[in-house]
Design a protein around this motif. Structure first.
Motif, PDB file in Angstrom:
ATOM      1  N   LEU A 179      15.203  62.790  50.705  1.00 50.30           N
ATOM      2  CA  LEU A 179      15.530  63.772  49.658  1.00 50.30           C
ATOM      3  C   LEU A 179      16.398  63.086  48.607  1.00 50.30           C
ATOM      4  CD1 LEU A 179      15.076  66.692  48.844  1.00 50.30           C
ATOM      5  CD2 LEU A 179      17.014  67.360  50.269  1.00 50.30           C
ATOM      6  N   ASP A 180      15.816  62.905  47.411  1.00 49.66           N
ATOM      7  CA  ASP A 180      16.416  62.104  46.337  1.00 49.66           C
ATOM      8  C   ASP A 180      17.381  62.935  45.495  1.00 49.66           C
ATOM      9  OD1 ASP A 180      16.783  59.868  44.768  1.00 49.66           O
ATOM     10  OD2 ASP A 180      14.756  59.850  43.934  1.00 49.66           O
ATOM     11  N   ASP A 181      18.309  62.278  44.844  1.00 48.71           N
ATOM     12  CA  ASP A 181      19.222  62.909  43.869  1.00 48.71           C
ATOM     13  C   ASP A 181      19.945  64.101  44.472  1.00 48.71           C
ATOM     14  OD1 ASP A 181      18.056  61.076  42.199  1.00 48.71           O
ATOM     15  OD2 ASP A 181      16.899  62.525  41.055  1.00 48.71           O
ATOM     16  N   PHE A 182      20.289  64.006  45.745  1.00 45.06           N
ATOM     17  CA  PHE A 182      20.836  65.178  46.426  1.00 45.06           C
ATOM     18  C   PHE A 182      22.140  65.643  45.789  1.00 45.06           C
ATOM     19  CE2 PHE A 182      23.059  67.651  49.627  1.00 45.06           C
ATOM     20  CZ  PHE A 182      22.052  68.534  49.991  1.00 45.06           C
ATOM     21  N   GLY A 183      22.231  66.950  45.614  1.00 46.87           N
ATOM     22  CA  GLY A 183      23.443  67.535  45.053  1.00 46.87           C
ATOM     23  C   GLY A 183      23.304  67.936  43.599  1.00 46.87           C
ATOM     24  N   PRO A 196      11.051  68.711  56.714  1.00 47.68           N
ATOM     25  CA  PRO A 196      11.029  67.602  57.675  1.00 47.68           C
ATOM     26  C   PRO A 196      11.682  66.349  57.088  1.00 47.68           C
ATOM     27  CG  PRO A 196       8.922  67.777  56.571  1.00 47.68           C
ATOM     28  CD  PRO A 196       9.774  68.868  56.017  1.00 47.68           C
ATOM     29  N   ILE A 197      12.914  66.448  56.661  1.00 45.92           N
ATOM     30  CA  ILE A 197      13.573  65.330  55.992  1.00 45.92           C
ATOM     31  C   ILE A 197      14.224  64.385  56.999  1.00 45.92           C
ATOM     32  CG2 ILE A 197      15.332  64.729  54.289  1.00 45.92           C
ATOM     33  CD1 ILE A 197      15.169  67.657  53.394  1.00 45.92           C
ATOM     34  N   ASP A 198      14.124  63.087  56.726  1.00 45.84           N
ATOM     35  CA  ASP A 198      14.751  62.086  57.583  1.00 45.84           C
ATOM     36  C   ASP A 198      16.024  61.532  56.971  1.00 45.84           C
ATOM     37  OD1 ASP A 198      12.436  61.707  59.541  1.00 45.84           O
ATOM     38  OD2 ASP A 198      11.467  61.311  57.601  1.00 45.84           O
ATOM     39  N   GLU A 199      16.074  61.595  55.645  1.00 43.77           N
ATOM     40  CA  GLU A 199      17.104  60.836  54.930  1.00 43.77           C
ATOM     41  C   GLU A 199      17.509  61.593  53.672  1.00 43.77           C
ATOM     42  OE1 GLU A 199      16.282  56.445  54.206  1.00 43.77           O
ATOM     43  OE2 GLU A 199      15.969  57.240  52.208  1.00 43.77           O
ATOM     44  N   LEU A 200      18.753  61.429  53.306  1.00 47.90           N
ATOM     45  CA  LEU A 200      19.281  62.129  52.149  1.00 47.90           C
ATOM     46  C   LEU A 200      19.945  61.109  51.230  1.00 47.90           C
ATOM     47  CD1 LEU A 200      21.252  65.397  52.762  1.00 47.90           C
ATOM     48  CD2 LEU A 200      22.020  63.747  51.097  1.00 47.90           C
ATOM     49  N   LYS A 201      19.593  61.137  49.946  1.00 44.01           N
ATOM     50  CA  LYS A 201      20.203  60.197  49.000  1.00 44.01           C
ATOM     51  C   LYS A 201      21.244  60.909  48.152  1.00 44.01           C
ATOM     52  CE  LYS A 201      17.806  56.684  47.338  1.00 44.01           C
ATOM     53  NZ  LYS A 201      16.811  55.867  46.588  1.00 44.01           N
ATOM     54  N   ILE A 202      22.473  60.470  48.266  1.00 42.78           N
ATOM     55  CA  ILE A 202      23.551  61.062  47.473  1.00 42.78           C
ATOM     56  C   ILE A 202      23.390  60.589  46.037  1.00 42.78           C
ATOM     57  CG2 ILE A 202      26.044  61.292  47.205  1.00 42.78           C
ATOM     58  CD1 ILE A 202      26.353  60.302  50.076  1.00 42.78           C
ATOM     59  N   ASP A 203      23.333  61.520  45.105  1.00 42.79           N
ATOM     60  CA  ASP A 203      23.092  61.162  43.718  1.00 42.79           C
ATOM     61  C   ASP A 203      24.207  60.287  43.142  1.00 42.79           C
ATOM     62  OD1 ASP A 203      21.250  61.596  41.410  1.00 42.79           O
ATOM     63  OD2 ASP A 203      23.141  62.202  40.489  1.00 42.79           O
ATOM     64  N   HIS A 204      23.803  59.396  42.244  1.00 43.75           N
ATOM     65  CA  HIS A 204      24.760  58.438  41.666  1.00 43.75           C
ATOM     66  C   HIS A 204      25.882  59.109  40.888  1.00 43.75           C
ATOM     67  CE1 HIS A 204      23.333  58.730  37.480  1.00 43.75           C
ATOM     68  NE2 HIS A 204      22.170  58.984  38.036  1.00 43.75           N
ATOM     69  N   SER A 205      25.618  60.337  40.373  1.00 44.37           N
ATOM     70  CA  SER A 205      26.653  61.005  39.577  1.00 44.37           C
ATOM     71  C   SER A 205      27.894  61.319  40.415  1.00 44.37           C
ATOM     72  CB  SER A 205      26.087  62.283  38.956  1.00 44.37           C
ATOM     73  OG  SER A 205      25.584  63.143  39.958  1.00 44.37           O
ATOM     74  N   PHE A 206      27.721  61.482  41.730  1.00 44.03           N
ATOM     75  CA  PHE A 206      28.880  61.721  42.603  1.00 44.03           C
ATOM     76  C   PHE A 206      29.526  60.411  43.031  1.00 44.03           C
ATOM     77  CE2 PHE A 206      25.841  65.210  43.519  1.00 44.03           C
ATOM     78  CZ  PHE A 206      26.525  66.197  42.827  1.00 44.03           C
ATOM     79  N   VAL A 207      28.658  59.425  43.292  1.00 45.55           N
ATOM     80  CA  VAL A 207      29.154  58.126  43.741  1.00 45.55           C
ATOM     81  C   VAL A 207      30.031  57.487  42.669  1.00 45.55           C
ATOM     82  CG1 VAL A 207      28.422  55.775  44.324  1.00 45.55           C
ATOM     83  CG2 VAL A 207      27.167  57.736  45.257  1.00 45.55           C
ATOM     84  N   LYS A 208      29.611  57.683  41.422  1.00 49.66           N
ATOM     85  CA  LYS A 208      30.273  57.082  40.266  1.00 49.66           C
ATOM     86  C   LYS A 208      31.796  57.289  40.267  1.00 49.66           C
ATOM     87  CE  LYS A 208      29.229  58.960  36.164  1.00 49.66           C
ATOM     88  NZ  LYS A 208      30.183  59.287  35.161  1.00 49.66           N
ATOM     89  N   ASP A 209      32.224  58.493  40.662  1.00 52.88           N
ATOM     90  CA  ASP A 209      33.633  58.848  40.494  1.00 52.88           C
ATOM     91  C   ASP A 209      34.443  58.899  41.786  1.00 52.88           C
ATOM     92  OD1 ASP A 209      33.372  59.174  37.695  1.00 52.88           O
ATOM     93  OD2 ASP A 209      32.431  61.128  38.007  1.00 52.88           O
ATOM     94  N   ILE A 210      33.877  58.475  42.907  1.00 49.53           N
ATOM     95  CA  ILE A 210      34.589  58.696  44.181  1.00 49.53           C
ATOM     96  C   ILE A 210      35.964  58.046  44.254  1.00 49.53           C
ATOM     97  CG2 ILE A 210      32.875  59.304  45.955  1.00 49.53           C
ATOM     98  CD1 ILE A 210      32.614  56.321  46.536  1.00 49.53           C
ATOM     99  N   VAL A 220      31.182  64.141  47.883  1.00 45.84           N
ATOM    100  CA  VAL A 220      30.514  63.100  48.666  1.00 45.84           C
ATOM    101  C   VAL A 220      30.807  63.270  50.152  1.00 45.84           C
ATOM    102  CG1 VAL A 220      30.464  60.625  49.162  1.00 45.84           C
ATOM    103  CG2 VAL A 220      30.345  61.424  46.794  1.00 45.84           C
ATOM    104  N   LYS A 221      32.072  63.515  50.459  1.00 46.21           N
ATOM    105  CA  LYS A 221      32.464  63.680  51.849  1.00 46.21           C
ATOM    106  C   LYS A 221      31.751  64.886  52.479  1.00 46.21           C
ATOM    107  CE  LYS A 221      36.620  63.485  54.657  1.00 46.21           C
ATOM    108  NZ  LYS A 221      36.229  64.725  55.379  1.00 46.21           N
ATOM    109  N   SER A 222      31.627  65.957  51.722  1.00 47.09           N
ATOM    110  CA  SER A 222      30.926  67.141  52.238  1.00 47.09           C
ATOM    111  C   SER A 222      29.446  66.863  52.451  1.00 47.09           C
ATOM    112  CB  SER A 222      31.069  68.319  51.266  1.00 47.09           C
ATOM    113  OG  SER A 222      32.419  68.543  50.967  1.00 47.09           O
ATOM    114  N   ILE A 223      28.849  66.140  51.526  1.00 51.81           N
ATOM    115  CA  ILE A 223      27.423  65.803  51.679  1.00 51.81           C
ATOM    116  C   ILE A 223      27.227  64.950  52.930  1.00 51.81           C
ATOM    117  CG2 ILE A 223      25.454  64.552  50.690  1.00 51.81           C
ATOM    118  CD1 ILE A 223      26.458  65.344  47.906  1.00 51.81           C
ATOM    119  N   ILE A 224      28.143  64.006  53.138  1.00 48.95           N
ATOM    120  CA  ILE A 224      28.030  63.142  54.320  1.00 48.95           C
ATOM    121  C   ILE A 224      28.140  63.964  55.611  1.00 48.95           C
ATOM    122  CG2 ILE A 224      29.176  61.287  55.623  1.00 48.95           C
ATOM    123  CD1 ILE A 224      29.903  60.046  52.853  1.00 48.95           C
TER     124      ILE A 224
END
Ligand code: C2E
Ligand code: MG
Ligand code: MG
Ligand code: MG
Length: 293
Positions: A179-183, A196-210, A220-224
């Motif tokens: 699941l791409d661009d999650f969030g 039937p998802i195996d994997e979740l991709k945290i969108d870069h817009s959240f990663v950018k500011d962590i 990010v922590k909540s998504i994880i």
């Protein structure tokens, strides 16, 4: 035409709009020609595990335009979606990705690598999507376990039942669903529960500011935590800095993708990066897709 339809209609089109229309119909004509000429290629962005070993790549489409040079997705995907040409382009991307897997799987040093392709909603909504997808992959001598499809929430929102059925079928064929661009979309618990998802991709817009924004960090922590509870593998995309990698690594994010390691590159450049990476981190990578059951 405007004249025949009545003088007033002329006012509906200013020159800018007319230019846009001309430009987009030219682009659409070029796109049709380029589909016939197989001008759509993929670049590869490495994906790393927590030990910084390359475990695969995302295939990102590039248009080798006959006169404009290499065109990136932001400049043509919207038009391709509107015109439904994304369906044909999507199959070309899948073919290029399968060819890539076939070459990788023929060499021991790269046989373990995964490749991820992005799917458009338009592709999935086709009646015979699953059949055609499988038929394409069957033209290649590949292990489908190493094939990942990335879908965004927009794919799912329109018809959750249809998406669930089709993605489950792909999964039965061994394909991994990400699941791409999650969030960024209409993230809903019901997706995570039924799809039937195996994997979740945290969108870069959240990663950018962590590292400097408490809110982004909390998201990010909540998504994880959410992903962990659903036994999903977690990929962080758009990792640009070493500090972001370290922080995400502390939270046991499984996979990393971003400019901190490499931008999307050609096949030959990828081989060089892989060799260098295997020299730097010589142990065999931990097994892929270890589901935390
Ligand atoms: P995406 O699937 O979320 O792909 C990641 C995008 O982020 C890529 O842009 C990649 O180059 C970029 N990126 C990677 N690392 C970083 C980073 O550290 N920082 C920043 N700022 N950006 C990073 P690209 O290649 O331009 O692709 C853009 C989007 O176009 C993709 O987003 C995807 O939604 C779409 N796309 C690409 N290839 C295909 C395709 O074959 N089919 C379909 N339907 N869509 C595609
Ligand atoms: Mg993607
Ligand atoms: Mg993404
Ligand atoms: Mg994205």
């Amino acid at each position: 035409r405007a004249k025949a339809a009545g003088g007033n209609n002329v006012l509906l089109f200013n020159t800018d709009m007319q230019d846009e229309l001309t430009k987009s119909s030219e682009l659409q004509r070029d796109m049709n020609q380029s589909i016939a000429d197989q001008d759509f290629v993929i670049h590869l962005q490495p994906k790393l595990n927590r030990d910084k070993q390359i475990i695969g790549a995302e295939a990102l489409v590039r248009w080798e335009h006959p006169t404009k040079g290499l065109v990136g997705p932001y400049d043509f995907i919207a038009l391709a979606e509107e015109s439904n040409l994304i369906i044909a382009i999507g199959y070309q991307v899948l073919q290029r990705a399968c060819e890539q897997l076939e070459r990788w799987q023929a060499e021991p040093a790269s046989a373990h690598l995964t490749i991820a392709v992005n799917l458009s909603a338009k592709q999935i909504w086709q009646s015979y999507f699953v059949e055609e997808f499988i038929a394409v992959t069957e033209q290649y001598n590949i292990n489908r376990e190493n094939l990942i499809v990335e879908v965004t929430e927009s794919v799912l929102i329109q018809d959750l039942n249809d998406a669930t059925t089709k993605l489950s079928q792909l999964k039965e064929f061994g394909v991994t669903i990400s699941l791409d661009d999650f969030g960024t979309g209409y993230s809903s618990m019901s997706y995570l529960r039924s799809l039937p998802i195996d994997e979740l991709k945290i969108d870069h817009s959240f990663v950018k500011d962590i590292n400097h924004d408490a809110q982004a960090y909390l998201v990010v922590k909540s998504i994880i935590d959410l992903a962990r509870n659903f036994n999903l593998k977690i990929v962080a995309e758009g990792v640009e800095e070493e500090a972001q990698f370290s922080m995400l690594n502390e939270y046991n994010v499984d996979t990393y993708q971003g400019f901190f390691f490499s931008k999307p590159i050609s096949e030959s450049a990828f081989i060089e990066v892989l060799k260098e990476n295997q020299r730097a981190y010589p142990l065999p990578p931990r097994k892929q897709h270890q589901q935390v059951l």
